[in-house]
Design an enzyme around this catalytic site. Sequence first.
Site, mmCIF file in Angstrom:
data_model
loop_
_atom_site.group_PDB
_atom_site.id
_atom_site.type_symbol
_atom_site.label_atom_id
_atom_site.label_comp_id
_atom_site.label_asym_id
_atom_site.label_seq_id
_atom_site.Cartn_x
_atom_site.Cartn_y
_atom_site.Cartn_z
ATOM 1 N N ASP A 141 0.834 -1.128 0.093
ATOM 2 C CA ASP A 141 -0.010 -0.024 -0.154
ATOM 3 C C ASP A 141 0.964 1.187 0.028
ATOM 4 O OD1 ASP A 141 -1.825 -2.100 0.647
ATOM 5 O OD2 ASP A 141 -3.111 -0.926 1.780
ATOM 6 N N LYS A 197 -10.293 0.407 -2.469
ATOM 7 C CA LYS A 197 -10.277 0.027 -0.917
ATOM 8 C C LYS A 197 -10.483 1.602 -0.178
ATOM 9 C CE LYS A 197 -6.840 -1.036 2.768
ATOM 10 N NZ LYS A 197 -5.487 -1.771 2.940
ATOM 11 N N LYS A 226 -6.894 3.586 -3.169
ATOM 12 C CA LYS A 226 -7.337 3.488 -1.840
ATOM 13 C C LYS A 226 -7.457 4.966 -1.475
ATOM 14 C CE LYS A 226 -5.255 2.030 2.679
ATOM 15 N NZ LYS A 226 -4.093 1.408 3.095
#
Length: 259
Positions: free
Chosen positions: A101, A201, A165
């Site tokens: 991430d 996300k 995300k």
Amino acid sequence: MTDALKVATAKRALGLVDLTNLNDDCTAADITALCKRAVTDHGHVAAICIWPRFVEQGVAELKGIGVKVATVVNFPDGGVETSSVVAETEQAIRDGADEIDLVMPYKAFMEGRKGFAEEQIIRVKAAIPAPAILKVILETGEIKDPLLVHMASEIAINAGADFIKTSTGKVPVNATLEAAEVMLTVIEETRRDVLKDVGFKPAGGIRSVDDAAAYLALADRILGSNWPSAATFRFGASGLLDALLGAINGSDASAGEGY
């Protein structure tokens, strides 16, 4: 929401959770507890998301279970030292991370350095061999402007992101339905061009079954009810799992703190 729908939503969402501990004071014992929480009587979460220093431990404790190990790089500030971010990524992969991430250098992006942000994502993606995947954190609560969120989503996807995300969970405004709608729309707009399903996300402040239901409904509307799965949709959260299990078990368990 009826009780039956709440239970159905909770069961649907459980396998989409990235169970997270990115607390500054996180310890090895906390990681052990997190790994145990990741496997429930109703199935396991999609992944745990932890600091890079705990990746080896997480991989060892979850071996053979099916729960992915995600970690963060360039976190949480989204700095501009690309070479160090690449090195951080390479070490995490060597330690066994399944998912990276990456915080996009959103401050540079907001200053107009869009090419720099794109290049960092490209270089980090190149350091991640398949089947490991890259999630790019846009930090939408800091970007704010929907047009810039749209542009950042396009840049991340075109640079190779496997997921986009919303947030780190470390700023005042994290996941919002407004930002989610923009990001999901870009995923729908670009899916034919990139020839893959880029995932989404939301992270930060998602604490209840109602919260989860709202994001899933948005994804269903924009991309279709068959689209959300662990391969395309995750919730970044620390406390959401308790709320989901509480609903499934018919209790009023507290949702705790959200990531």
